[in-house]
Enzyme design. Structure first.
Site, PDB file in Angstrom:
ATOM      1  N   LYS A  10       0.830  -1.213   0.000  1.00 45.73           N
ATOM      2  CA  LYS A  10       0.000   0.000   0.000  1.00 45.73           C
ATOM      3  C   LYS A  10       0.870   1.270   0.000  1.00 45.73           C
ATOM      4  O   LYS A  10       2.087   1.206   0.260  1.00 45.73           O
ATOM      5  CB  LYS A  10      -0.932  -0.036   1.210  1.00 45.73           C
ATOM      6  CG  LYS A  10      -2.003  -1.133   1.133  1.00 45.73           C
ATOM      7  CD  LYS A  10      -2.956  -1.063   2.329  1.00 45.73           C
ATOM      8  CE  LYS A  10      -4.069  -2.088   2.203  1.00 45.73           C
ATOM      9  NZ  LYS A  10      -5.023  -1.984   3.348  1.00 45.73           N
ATOM     10  N   PHE A  58     -15.379   3.723   7.233  1.00 42.24           N
ATOM     11  CA  PHE A  58     -13.996   3.992   6.845  1.00 42.24           C
ATOM     12  C   PHE A  58     -13.793   4.038   5.331  1.00 42.24           C
ATOM     13  O   PHE A  58     -12.669   4.259   4.857  1.00 42.24           O
ATOM     14  CB  PHE A  58     -13.067   2.937   7.472  1.00 42.24           C
ATOM     15  CG  PHE A  58     -13.333   1.502   7.064  1.00 42.24           C
ATOM     16  CD1 PHE A  58     -12.837   0.978   5.879  1.00 42.24           C
ATOM     17  CD2 PHE A  58     -14.083   0.664   7.892  1.00 42.24           C
ATOM     18  CE1 PHE A  58     -13.078  -0.339   5.503  1.00 42.24           C
ATOM     19  CE2 PHE A  58     -14.338  -0.666   7.530  1.00 42.24           C
ATOM     20  CZ  PHE A  58     -13.830  -1.159   6.324  1.00 42.24           C
ATOM     21  N   THR A  92      -5.755  -6.933  10.676  1.00 40.20           N
ATOM     22  CA  THR A  92      -6.035  -5.674   9.980  1.00 40.20           C
ATOM     23  C   THR A  92      -5.435  -4.481  10.726  1.00 40.20           C
ATOM     24  O   THR A  92      -4.812  -3.616  10.109  1.00 40.20           O
ATOM     25  CB  THR A  92      -7.564  -5.479   9.832  1.00 40.20           C
ATOM     26  OG1 THR A  92      -8.108  -6.614   9.159  1.00 40.20           O
ATOM     27  CG2 THR A  92      -7.879  -4.213   9.066  1.00 40.20           C
ATOM     28  N   ARG A 103       2.321  -6.590   8.883  1.00 43.40           N
ATOM     29  CA  ARG A 103       1.650  -5.397   9.432  1.00 43.40           C
ATOM     30  C   ARG A 103       2.263  -4.959  10.763  1.00 43.40           C
ATOM     31  O   ARG A 103       2.355  -3.759  11.029  1.00 43.40           O
ATOM     32  CB  ARG A 103       0.148  -5.650   9.545  1.00 43.40           C
ATOM     33  CG  ARG A 103      -0.526  -5.545   8.164  1.00 43.40           C
ATOM     34  CD  ARG A 103      -1.947  -6.026   8.183  1.00 43.40           C
ATOM     35  NE  ARG A 103      -2.658  -5.660   6.958  1.00 43.40           N
ATOM     36  CZ  ARG A 103      -3.851  -6.156   6.624  1.00 43.40           C
ATOM     37  NH1 ARG A 103      -4.460  -7.011   7.407  1.00 43.40           N
ATOM     38  NH2 ARG A 103      -4.435  -5.774   5.485  1.00 43.40           N
ATOM     39  N   HIS A 116      -2.315  -5.151   1.470  1.00 43.40           N
ATOM     40  CA  HIS A 116      -3.591  -5.852   1.281  1.00 43.40           C
ATOM     41  C   HIS A 116      -3.275  -7.305   0.952  1.00 43.40           C
ATOM     42  O   HIS A 116      -2.305  -7.580   0.230  1.00 43.40           O
ATOM     43  CB  HIS A 116      -4.372  -5.234   0.108  1.00 43.40           C
ATOM     44  CG  HIS A 116      -5.523  -6.096  -0.339  1.00 43.40           C
ATOM     45  ND1 HIS A 116      -6.773  -6.018   0.246  1.00 43.40           N
ATOM     46  CD2 HIS A 116      -5.609  -7.071  -1.284  1.00 43.40           C
ATOM     47  CE1 HIS A 116      -7.568  -6.915  -0.336  1.00 43.40           C
ATOM     48  NE2 HIS A 116      -6.890  -7.565  -1.272  1.00 43.40           N
ATOM     49  N   GLU A 127      -9.159 -10.521  -7.807  1.00 43.21           N
ATOM     50  CA  GLU A 127      -8.202  -9.443  -7.521  1.00 43.21           C
ATOM     51  C   GLU A 127      -6.936  -9.558  -8.369  1.00 43.21           C
ATOM     52  O   GLU A 127      -6.383  -8.537  -8.784  1.00 43.21           O
ATOM     53  CB  GLU A 127      -7.870  -9.436  -6.023  1.00 43.21           C
ATOM     54  CG  GLU A 127      -9.068  -8.996  -5.184  1.00 43.21           C
ATOM     55  CD  GLU A 127      -8.814  -9.026  -3.688  1.00 43.21           C
ATOM     56  OE1 GLU A 127      -9.741  -8.657  -2.942  1.00 43.21           O
ATOM     57  OE2 GLU A 127      -7.699  -9.399  -3.257  1.00 43.21           O
TER      58      GLU A 127
HETATM   59  O1  CDP Z   1      -7.311  -5.687   4.740  1.00 40.17           O
HETATM   60  P1  CDP Z   1      -8.159  -6.597   5.608  1.00 40.17           P
HETATM   61  O2  CDP Z   1      -8.834  -7.676   4.798  1.00 40.17           O
HETATM   62  O3  CDP Z   1      -7.392  -7.126   6.787  1.00 40.17           O
HETATM   63  O4  CDP Z   1      -9.293  -5.675   6.261  1.00 40.17           O
HETATM   64  P2  CDP Z   1     -10.736  -5.231   5.719  1.00 40.17           P
HETATM   65  O5  CDP Z   1     -11.691  -5.342   6.855  1.00 40.17           O
HETATM   66  O6  CDP Z   1     -11.077  -5.985   4.463  1.00 40.17           O
HETATM   67  O7  CDP Z   1     -10.558  -3.694   5.384  1.00 40.17           O
HETATM   68  C1  CDP Z   1      -9.941  -3.263   4.197  1.00 40.17           C
HETATM   69  C2  CDP Z   1      -9.005  -2.119   4.536  1.00 40.17           C
HETATM   70  O8  CDP Z   1      -9.767  -1.009   5.010  1.00 40.17           O
HETATM   71  C3  CDP Z   1      -7.999  -2.408   5.662  1.00 40.17           C
HETATM   72  O9  CDP Z   1      -6.877  -3.137   5.226  1.00 40.17           O
HETATM   73  C4  CDP Z   1      -7.663  -0.997   6.130  1.00 40.17           C
HETATM   74  O10 CDP Z   1      -6.703  -0.365   5.285  1.00 40.17           O
HETATM   75  C5  CDP Z   1      -9.016  -0.285   5.977  1.00 40.17           C
HETATM   76  N1  CDP Z   1      -9.782  -0.226   7.250  1.00 40.17           N
HETATM   77  C6  CDP Z   1      -9.875   0.971   7.933  1.00 40.17           C
HETATM   78  O11 CDP Z   1      -9.346   1.988   7.485  1.00 40.17           O
HETATM   79  N2  CDP Z   1     -10.584   1.033   9.116  1.00 40.17           N
HETATM   80  C7  CDP Z   1     -11.198  -0.063   9.608  1.00 40.17           C
HETATM   81  N3  CDP Z   1     -11.880   0.019  10.754  1.00 40.17           N
HETATM   82  C8  CDP Z   1     -11.115  -1.275   8.924  1.00 40.17           C
HETATM   83  C9  CDP Z   1     -10.391  -1.342   7.744  1.00 40.17           C
HETATM   84 MG    MG Z   2     -10.284  -7.536   3.352  1.00 40.15          MG
END
Ligand code: CDP
Ligand code: MG
Length: 140
Positions: A10, A58, A92, A103, A116, A127
């Site tokens: 990212k 978000f 996450t 991370r 990601h 994807e």
């Molecule tokens: O990336 P991942 O699958 O772990 O998380 P997601 O729940 O699919 O969320 C996608 C992306 O949104 C995350 O990787 C974060 O960059 C962002 N995010 C955020 O800004 N605030 C949150 N509460 C949850 C996710």
């Molecule tokens: Mg995700």
């Protein structure tokens, strides 16, 4: 079974010079890199990629972040690649990610979390195709 997945370095990790370390980690974990490029998403592309999160609190800030600079998507392959990569990537929220994960080492918070990783084989196929044409993937 060899399984494809998508990793994206990212904008935070690219701008903080972590892409080389992240490539080293995924290769050390046994992934083959089938495709890799540097690109920058416009808002429409980022919105399409993260369409599943549309309407979440978000979402708009996530699009601001993901369009803020270049990213490095990589098509990867490994035995049980999707679930294995999620383990290597960590939770996450970077602050809650287990020690040694990407991370934990390179992310900052819940948004700026360095990478990601696809969450299912079905999404991984979509994807990978989002970023790479057939002739931009090598070594099957
Ligand atoms: O990336 P991942 O699958 O772990 O998380 P997601 O729940 O699919 O969320 C996608 C992306 O949104 C995350 O990787 C974060 O960059 C962002 N995010 C955020 O800004 N605030 C949150 N509460 C949850 C996710
Ligand atoms: Mg995700």
């Amino acid at each position: 079974m060899e399984e494809r997945t998508l990793l994206i370095v990212k904008p935070d990790a690219v701008s903080q010079h972590h892409m080389g370390s992240i490539i080293t980690m995924v290769e050390a974990e046994g992934f083959r890199i089938l495709g890799m490029k540097m690109t920058q998403l416009d808002r429409e592309q980022a919105g399409a990629f993260y369409a599943v999160h549309q309407g979440k609190p978000f979402y708009e800030e996530l699009l601001d972040f993901m369009t803020s600079g270049p990213i490095v998507p990589m098509a990867l392959s490994r035995k049980e690649g999707v679930s294995y990569l999620r383990q290597v990537v960590g939770a996450t929220n970077s602050r809650e990610a287990a020690e040694g994960t990407i991370r934990a080492q390179f992310g900052t918070d819940v948004q700026q979390n360095a990478v990601h990783a696809s969450d299912s084989p079905e999404n991984a196929a979509k994807e990978v195709a989002f970023f790479f044409a057939e002739d931009e993937r090598f070594g099957g």
